[in-house]
Design a protein around this motif. Sequence first.
Motif, PDB file in Angstrom:
ATOM      1  N   THR A  93       0.865  -1.023  -0.032  1.00  0.00           N
ATOM      2  CA  THR A  93      -0.017   0.175  -0.210  1.00  0.00           C
ATOM      3  C   THR A  93       0.865   1.240  -0.068  1.00  0.00           C
ATOM      4  O   THR A  93       1.759   1.444   0.911  1.00  0.00           O
ATOM      5  N   SER A  94       0.428   2.008  -1.041  1.00  0.00           N
ATOM      6  CA  SER A  94       1.323   3.245  -1.062  1.00  0.00           C
ATOM      7  C   SER A  94       0.298   4.378  -0.835  1.00  0.00           C
ATOM      8  O   SER A  94      -0.859   4.279  -1.300  1.00  0.00           O
ATOM      9  N   ILE A  95       0.535   5.604   0.007  1.00  0.00           N
ATOM     10  CA  ILE A  95      -0.249   6.612   0.078  1.00  0.00           C
ATOM     11  C   ILE A  95      -0.003   7.673  -0.963  1.00  0.00           C
ATOM     12  O   ILE A  95       1.076   7.766  -1.396  1.00  0.00           O
ATOM     13  N   TRP A  96      -0.802   8.412  -1.368  1.00  0.00           N
ATOM     14  CA  TRP A  96      -0.621   9.566  -2.065  1.00  0.00           C
ATOM     15  C   TRP A  96      -0.128   8.897  -3.354  1.00  0.00           C
ATOM     16  O   TRP A  96       0.266   9.660  -4.305  1.00  0.00           O
ATOM     17  N   VAL A  97      -0.650   7.703  -3.671  1.00  0.00           N
ATOM     18  CA  VAL A  97      -0.565   7.264  -5.030  1.00  0.00           C
ATOM     19  C   VAL A  97      -1.637   6.719  -5.594  1.00  0.00           C
ATOM     20  O   VAL A  97      -2.317   6.037  -4.799  1.00  0.00           O
TER      21      VAL A  97
END
Lengths: 621, 206
Positions: A93-97
């Motif tokens: 999980t990547s954020i702001w992606v």
Amino acid sequence: MMWRDVGVTLILSLILPVVAQGARHTPPGKPKLTSCRSPDKETFTCWWEAGSDGGRPTTYSLFYHKENSETVYECPDYHTAGANSCFFNKNETSIWVNYNITVVATNALGNNFSDPVDVDVVYIVQPHTPENVTVGVLEDEDGPFLRVSWEPPRKADTRSGWITLIYELRVKLEEAEEWEEHRAGQQKMFNIFSLHSGGVYMVQVRCKPDHGFWSEWSTASYVKVPDYIPRERSMWILIAVFSAFIFLILTWIITLNRSSVKHCLLPPVPGPKIKGFDQQLLKKGKPEEDLLVEYLEVYVNEKQELMPEGKDLRDVGCLKSKSQSDNDSGRGSCDSHTLLMEKCGGVESKDESSYEEPELLQGQAGSWERLERGDSQVVDTPDSSDARVKTWPLVFSPSIHGSSDNHHYGTLEMPKQHSTSEITYSVPDHLFPTSTSFPHHHHPEYRDSLGEYSEYRHSRSPSTGVLYHWEAQHHPQAHSNFNIRNLERQKEATGLGLPPSRSMEYVEVQKVNQENQLVLKPLSSHGRGPSQVQFGRAVVDYSKVNGVNNDNVLLLQRQREMAEAGQYCDYREKEGAEAERYPTQQQGKTTKDGPVATQLQESTCLTTSGYVDTVPTMPTF
Amino acid sequence: MARRSQGTKLHLAVLCLVVSCHAIGLSDLMERASQRSDQLPHSLVHADSHFPPMGRVMMPRPSMCHTSSLQTPKDKEQALRVSENELISLARSLLLAWNDPLLLLSSEAPTLPHPSNGDISSKIRELQDYSKSLGDGLDILVNKMGPSSQYISSIPFKGGDLGNDKTSRLINFHFLMSCFRRDSHKIDSFLKVLRCRATKMRPETC
């Protein structure tokens, strides 16, 4: 044949569905991503729904690629989150992606791609429900209240500030329909006040990240509020009871002091009081109690009417009375002292004891004779103060003026006897023949008359007072008695028109009848005999009455022209005879007789002449 | 704000000579900053809602945002590993990077071929205000935090205009809006992490 056809039909009917089934196999229908959610901003899950499976077992796979690369990855975890789901763990999980996610349905015949969805984890955060929701009832000075506390969902990392959660709770009574919602902000505790005593409350809590979706409501927590009386209500009850109590007390106090309160609030308006002469009262002519004048009217003429007392009084203006009430009683001015002094020429009430000179006022109808109250002291009656003595005008008959007048009449007024004794009266002139020169010789006549009646007077006691008490007779009957007698007398004596003063007629008081009428009868007609006899028996000796001294003693004057000489000293006898002449009238002789007699005796013996005329005759000088 | 910053600077400098009292002033400032930064995404969401979802073919990729060159943490672990100075620097850099695009957007918004361009225009103005106040607050904050926190990466904005035709203008406008929305989220998250880390006295508030 028939059998073959049936068989082929059966076979066909059996085979065809199988063939048809095989023919219905298609690539799977298009799946659809329904939602992706991240509970903690660290992981996320996506769910899809399957399309038609195309008759064949269909497999679904999820592929994604991130925004910056073209590398396509497949879902790492299809099972954790359940069927038709893909779970992305922390590492993936990547954020702001932006994630570009696609689901592919695959079956033996083909596959089908779903529409791609761009997902940024930051925008899909939906935490779990708050945990460990506890509700307790706490006591406060205002009453019980609920304290709700909870914890953030386990997965949400609020400690590091990675996720900032805000909370919301809702509460309602168990039987109520509407929830009452409250925002609690970032705090993890909340107080609820103003509870229904004895009610059961349900409480639920949920949370939301600062930019995200609300969580689900937590499971309801039940709490029962103990019974209590709301302090506010109890305070109002206390205030109401206290006020009612105070009100009752005030009402009771006011009721007790009703009069004084009324006096204070509505002070009595003083009515106007007129001091002095009350015209109205006099006009009315109604005798008040103490103003009551009792008089005996003596008519010369039947036609005569009784003159109103008020008029008489007014004409005369010479009243002497003692006012028995306060000064501003509004009674006639004639009642007042001062007026009396003015009008009556200084005849004052103080001269009670003496027979003052009756002041004669020439009224319209005739002369008046004034009465004084001389008896109060003589009789030694108790209450002279309240005995009203009035002088009344006497209207004399035409005997005085010699003219016939309709209004000639005499009034003999007597005061009403409140108390015991006061009776003064004036002897009407015409009772005894008088001359016109009556005024001048009023004294002697009067004295004579007085002498005649003095006995009565002096002998007055309460009982005798009654005897001589002539009440005011307003009705003509009484007067008529008198009138008749007078008339008789007049007729006898002089005839109508002649002044009766010329005739020597005597009226003797026979008695006082039950109506307190003085029954007079002329001496000539009736009982004159004995008197006459007596009179005749005795040598007519006359003594002039010189005056009356202060002791009510007749002062006789000797005269030289005594017809009978040498009988001076017989006067006593005469007197005694005279005294005997009216035995009936003499009741309760007072001591006055004595001194009179003695006085006379003295005077008679001392002087050569002098006479006492027992009959008030007008000497014709 | 400048007046206040100087005043507070002096005041705090006097008070915080011996004891490190960054936390006191910082926490309040951080609270305010995070509140301000919180407003940005909300406004952007409202603004973005006016735009219909565009097909992904037409939509430029988010990696084409002009701020994508700035290296920012991609997940929580990375973000928690970033120092406070870096965090504040990143936040300020991002905020600064959007001053010019906001100017462009505000000038383009009234003429935008969109039925609710009035609302959009007002939203853009609102965003500008928020951005301005947040920037000023962060300036005060870095004055407290020390000189190492004052480094700002400059991110130039090259976009001259949104395009010539109506469609490209709308698309470009929408694209810019979305880039700004994400960056506002970043700013907000960085500041909130910074806030929790700075308020050591009250860990329960985070």
